[in-house]
Design a protein around this motif. Structure first.
Motif, mmCIF file in Angstrom:
data_model
loop_
_atom_site.group_PDB
_atom_site.id
_atom_site.type_symbol
_atom_site.label_atom_id
_atom_site.label_comp_id
_atom_site.label_asym_id
_atom_site.label_seq_id
_atom_site.Cartn_x
_atom_site.Cartn_y
_atom_site.Cartn_z
ATOM 1 N N ILE A 8 42.190 -25.932 29.100
ATOM 2 C CA ILE A 8 43.114 -27.042 29.368
ATOM 3 C C ILE A 8 43.762 -26.866 30.733
ATOM 4 O O ILE A 8 43.857 -27.818 31.517
ATOM 5 C CB ILE A 8 44.177 -27.145 28.251
ATOM 6 N N MET A 9 44.184 -25.646 31.059
ATOM 7 C CA MET A 9 44.816 -25.409 32.350
ATOM 8 C C MET A 9 43.849 -25.640 33.507
ATOM 9 O O MET A 9 44.191 -26.278 34.498
ATOM 10 C CB MET A 9 45.386 -23.987 32.395
ATOM 11 N N GLU A 10 42.643 -25.131 33.373
ATOM 12 C CA GLU A 10 41.648 -25.295 34.433
ATOM 13 C C GLU A 10 41.273 -26.771 34.595
ATOM 14 O O GLU A 10 41.147 -27.278 35.708
ATOM 15 C CB GLU A 10 40.412 -24.454 34.120
ATOM 16 N N TRP A 11 41.121 -27.460 33.488
ATOM 17 C CA TRP A 11 40.787 -28.884 33.512
ATOM 18 C C TRP A 11 41.905 -29.675 34.195
ATOM 19 O O TRP A 11 41.654 -30.508 35.058
ATOM 20 C CB TRP A 11 40.566 -29.376 32.085
ATOM 21 N N ALA A 12 43.157 -29.395 33.833
ATOM 22 C CA ALA A 12 44.296 -30.095 34.420
ATOM 23 C C ALA A 12 44.368 -29.832 35.928
ATOM 24 O O ALA A 12 44.623 -30.753 36.718
ATOM 25 C CB ALA A 12 45.592 -29.672 33.740
ATOM 26 N N PRO A 132 37.122 -42.991 30.788
ATOM 27 C CA PRO A 132 36.847 -42.708 29.367
ATOM 28 C C PRO A 132 35.824 -41.575 29.198
ATOM 29 O O PRO A 132 35.911 -40.792 28.264
ATOM 30 C CB PRO A 132 36.317 -44.031 28.825
ATOM 31 N N GLU A 133 34.873 -41.466 30.152
ATOM 32 C CA GLU A 133 33.880 -40.398 30.081
ATOM 33 C C GLU A 133 34.529 -39.033 30.274
ATOM 34 O O GLU A 133 34.173 -38.066 29.603
ATOM 35 C CB GLU A 133 32.777 -40.608 31.138
ATOM 36 N N PHE A 138 36.235 -33.974 27.816
ATOM 37 C CA PHE A 138 37.324 -33.041 27.538
ATOM 38 C C PHE A 138 37.456 -32.807 26.034
ATOM 39 O O PHE A 138 37.506 -31.670 25.576
ATOM 40 C CB PHE A 138 38.629 -33.589 28.120
ATOM 41 N N ASP A 139 37.506 -33.897 25.265
ATOM 42 C CA ASP A 139 37.629 -33.785 23.807
ATOM 43 C C ASP A 139 36.440 -33.034 23.207
ATOM 44 O O ASP A 139 36.608 -32.183 22.332
ATOM 45 C CB ASP A 139 37.744 -35.169 23.171
#
Length: 153
Positions: A8-12, A132-133, A138-139
């Motif tokens: 989550i941190m890396e993605w953000a 949306p992709e 992510f999900d």
């Protein structure tokens, strides 16, 4: 759980380079010692800031490590006001009181983040827009991590 947190941190950070992380982790906590965390430290710019709760109105002598990528946060370190005398409460006496971050510390952290955003003029920059992709990926990645799958490859 730690794998999800790191993802989550890396993605953000990938989608918003100005994101600020502040994670409360006791000095003996496992997070900063984990190989996964050590690998991500460079990308995320995470540093440890040691803080005593008694500096911020807490009555107990409890030290925590704030893992953060904030440049302002290391400036909040101060000294114990009880230096040379006893603390009113020890962490072992009142485990509920020792588990709470003092309100003054939480407000100082928020002020540090606000100062950074103001100084960098973040509000004048365009908002991050996710397709949306992006959200679906992510999900899906989080679900894979929850199921013990490695998504690094």
């Amino acid at each position: 759980m730690y794998s999800k947190l790191m993802y989550i941190m890396e993605w953000a950070k990938t989608y918003n380079p100005h994101v600020i992380f502040v994670i409360d982790n006791p000095p003996k906590g496992l997070l900063q010692k984990m190989r996964l965390m050590q690998e991500k430290v460079m990308f995320l710019g995470i540093k440890g800031v040691h803080v005593n709760f008694c500096q911020w109105g807490g009555m107990e002598k409890e030290t925590t490590v704030l893992l953060t990528n904030s440049e302002e946060l290391p400036g909040i370190v101060g000294s114990c006001p009880f230096f040379g005398s006893s603390h009113a409460v020890s962490p072992r006496e009142d485990s509920e009181a020792s588990s709470e971050i003092p309100q003054a510390l939480a407000e100082e952290i928020a002020e540090c983040v606000h100062t950074y955003f103001y100084r960098m003029k973040i509000r004048n920059q365009p908002a991050v827009e996710l397709s949306p992709e992006n959200i679906k990926k992510f999900d899906g990645d989080l679900e894979l991590i929850e199921n013990g799958k490695d998504i690094s490859g």
